[in-house]
Design an enzyme around this catalytic site. Sequence first.
Site, PDB file in Angstrom:
ATOM      1  N   ALA A  54       0.808  -1.219   0.000  1.00 16.70           N
ATOM      2  CA  ALA A  54       0.000   0.000   0.000  1.00 16.70           C
ATOM      3  C   ALA A  54       0.843   1.272   0.000  1.00 16.70           C
ATOM      4  O   ALA A  54       0.293   2.369  -0.036  1.00 16.70           O
ATOM      5  CB  ALA A  54      -0.937   0.010   1.206  1.00 16.70           C
ATOM      6  N   TYR A  55       2.167   1.118   0.043  1.00 17.75           N
ATOM      7  CA  TYR A  55       3.051   2.285   0.042  1.00 17.75           C
ATOM      8  C   TYR A  55       3.470   2.657  -1.381  1.00 17.75           C
ATOM      9  O   TYR A  55       4.618   3.033  -1.621  1.00 17.75           O
ATOM     10  CB  TYR A  55       4.289   2.026   0.904  1.00 17.75           C
ATOM     11  CG  TYR A  55       4.026   1.897   2.383  1.00 17.75           C
ATOM     12  CD1 TYR A  55       2.767   2.134   2.927  1.00 17.75           C
ATOM     13  CD2 TYR A  55       5.049   1.518   3.256  1.00 17.75           C
ATOM     14  CE1 TYR A  55       2.531   2.005   4.289  1.00 17.75           C
ATOM     15  CE2 TYR A  55       4.820   1.398   4.623  1.00 17.75           C
ATOM     16  CZ  TYR A  55       3.567   1.630   5.126  1.00 17.75           C
ATOM     17  OH  TYR A  55       3.340   1.499   6.480  1.00 17.75           O
ATOM     18  N   GLY A  56       2.563   2.542  -2.305  1.00 18.47           N
ATOM     19  CA  GLY A  56       2.858   2.958  -3.673  1.00 18.47           C
ATOM     20  C   GLY A  56       3.983   2.153  -4.290  1.00 18.47           C
ATOM     21  O   GLY A  56       3.925   0.930  -4.366  1.00 18.47           O
TER      22      GLY A  56
END
Length: 277
Positions: A68-70
């Site tokens: 979810a951290y790109g």
Amino acid sequence: MTSLQQYHRPLGSTGLTVSPLGLGTVKIGRNQGVKYPSGFELPTDQQVRGLLAQARDLGINLLDTAPAYGLSEQRLGPLLQGQRQEWVLCSKVGEEFDNGESWFDFSARHTRHSVQRSLQRLQTDYLDLVLVHSNGDDLTVLADEVYPTLQQLKQEGLIRAFGFSGKTVAGGLQALEDGDCAMVTWNLREQTERPVLDFALSHNKGILVKKALASGHICLEGEDPVRSGFELVFSHPAVGSAIIGTITPAHLTQNVVTVANILQQADTHSGSQARPR
């Protein structure tokens, strides 16, 4: 140079040894939908490489990332080539981030897919720690397939330990019953999860702290809020490491110097207490 090397400690009974500060990497992969007090540009590869080298020189060995951290995992993989044994890599499962929004999947199929994808992105054949990125409905998440799947992946040797990054006391306690580690919010503003830390201490489970400085917001108040924040964090003996998400070299150094000073004073105090009179 100040270093945290001498303050590395076991993370519960996971078999992992971690630095008291870990480097959070959300800011190297994502600048949308983040809860920091001001906006920022993603650093270049050269800047990230320098930050990683600085962290290592300061005695930090824990890196915290997530799907979810790109682009965080994709960027870290190539930059960590040849350094695998020097880092404890923690990633997550459960949360995905696309087109500016998060969505969640805690099924067995997605959990296995997520871990295998993280291994590929990070260019490694095992992850040291995998945490479940909860959506806040902690007990429902823990009743899903994600924890049994992580247990199976641990038995297969793809991960060394697993745990839970939740938002409730009940979730944290349940997660520690069946897992190795919990990531909790523990700072000057939020201390409701203290029972999770207490349980971890009495059952030799790992604790990682998120939002130790309230995602940067705590730096806006008080005479020395950074020191006060870290003093609280490390006042509880269950804490293995606090994750800090800075991409600013000066802030990283300041945090390390502050924590090293706090831990040194604690050692001196405990030593004086132990000396016979």
